[in-house]
Design an enzyme around this catalytic site. Structure first.
Site, PDB file in Angstrom:
ATOM      1  N   SER A 187      19.289  26.972  45.933  1.00 29.63           N
ATOM      2  CA  SER A 187      18.162  26.804  44.398  1.00 29.63           C
ATOM      3  C   SER A 187      18.024  25.450  44.117  1.00 29.63           C
ATOM      4  O   SER A 187      19.221  24.822  44.448  1.00 29.63           O
ATOM      5  CB  SER A 187      18.615  27.717  43.349  1.00 29.63           C
ATOM      6  OG  SER A 187      17.709  27.672  42.634  1.00 29.63           O
TER       7      SER A 187
ATOM      8  N   TYR B 168      25.763  31.827  37.505  1.00 25.87           N
ATOM      9  CA  TYR B 168      24.609  31.930  38.465  1.00 25.87           C
ATOM     10  C   TYR B 168      24.021  30.505  40.017  1.00 25.87           C
ATOM     11  O   TYR B 168      24.779  30.275  40.097  1.00 25.87           O
ATOM     12  CB  TYR B 168      22.634  32.555  38.236  1.00 25.87           C
ATOM     13  CG  TYR B 168      21.635  32.216  39.011  1.00 25.87           C
ATOM     14  CD1 TYR B 168      21.542  33.279  40.176  1.00 25.87           C
ATOM     15  CD2 TYR B 168      21.049  30.492  39.201  1.00 25.87           C
ATOM     16  CE1 TYR B 168      20.530  32.834  41.226  1.00 25.87           C
ATOM     17  CE2 TYR B 168      20.328  30.515  40.559  1.00 25.87           C
ATOM     18  CZ  TYR B 168      20.036  31.455  41.006  1.00 25.87           C
ATOM     19  OH  TYR B 168      18.659  31.342  42.100  1.00 25.87           O
TER      20      TYR B 168
END
Length: 278
Positions: free
Chosen positions: A133, A146
């Site tokens: 990501s 996260y």
């Protein structure tokens, strides 16, 4: 020679889009996986082969890899896509949820990689594509856990790429920005449930939740999952894949901005973005 591609987490979003795209590629045999095969039955109709796979369960992971190897000798390409976001502040987020997230996002990815590597080394070739990501390159408030999982994926991928190169195995990291999938809704749900409405971080959580909702809805800031699927296909099929693929113009701009500004100036930028959170 036909390459067997094993993709984790294909019940929705990027994984589903990737399975559909690769199933149309004449040189690939695609194994689409999910915890419940009934959730991906339509992918079989599209030309993929369907396997049950839970990346938090050792027996399930072994069975999936063995099924592919029994037919092809080795997994030709592994796409480590399974993952989700556990959102909330560092102080308030329940660590049981954080552990579950790391089991999927990090340890599941690592174990799947361990299981396919012996076969790839024997064949003298292979591709591993880890779906990270842009959140592995920069951090937003209320998303620390996260982001930590995606920073871990960055580190593992960098080590893996160097370690496996002598065996003919190519490793790439795909770093999507905001993608219009169910991820945003899941992340917002964990954020909403991470703290009491009147807690010390209530204002921050409210602003972060609104920022998340607005950003995922924006067609200027986000992209459909097919955009990422196209990049994953390139990483698997091109003779010389890139080390990293940052996906979406907005993600490229943010990663570049974070690198140029440094930590202090990027914090100042975030304070402007999160006005009203204090």
């Amino acid at each position: 020679m036909t390459t067997a591609v094993l993709i984790t987490g294909t019940s929705s979003g990027i994984g589903r889009a990737t399975a559909l795209r690769l199933a149309r590629h004449s040189g690939l045999t695609v194994y689409a996986t999910a915890r419940r095969t009934e959730a991906i039955a339509d992918l079989a109709e599209a030309g993929a082969r369907v396997l049950a796979l839970d990346v938090t369960d050792e027996r399930s992971m072994r069975a999936a890899v063995e099924a592919v190897e029994a037919e092809h000798g080795a997994v030709g390409a592994l796409v480590n896509n399974a993952g989700y976001g556990e959102y909330g502040t560092v102080e308030e987020t329940n660590l049981d949820g954080v552990r579950r997230q790391f089991e999927t996002n990090v340890f599941g990815l690592a174990r799947m990689t361990q299981l396919v590597l012996p076969g790839m080394r024997t064949e003298g070739r292979g591709r591993i594509v880890n779906v990270g990501s842009m959140g592995g390159r920069l951090v937003f408030p209320a998303g620390g856990y996260y982001h930590a999982s995606k920073y871990a994926v960055e580190a593992l991928t960098d080590a893996l790429r160097f370690e496996t190169a002598p065996f003919g195995i190519k490793v790439s990291l795909v770093e999507p920005g905001l993608i219009r999938t169910g991820f945003g809704g899941t992340a917002a749900g964990t954020l909403a449930g991470s703290a009491a409405p009147a807690g010390p971080y209530a204002a921050l959580n409210a602003v972060a939740g609104q920022q998340m909702a607005d950003s995922f809805k924006s067609t200027a800031l986000s992209a459909p999952p097919e955009t990422v699927a196209k990049v994953i296909e390139r990483a698997i099929t091109t003779p010389r894949p890139r080390i990293r693929y940052v996906v979406t113009p907005a993600a490229k701009a943010l990663v570049h901005t974070r690198r140029l500004l440094g930590a202090g100036m990027f914090d100042a930028y975030l304070r402007r973005q999160f006005r009203g959170a204090a």
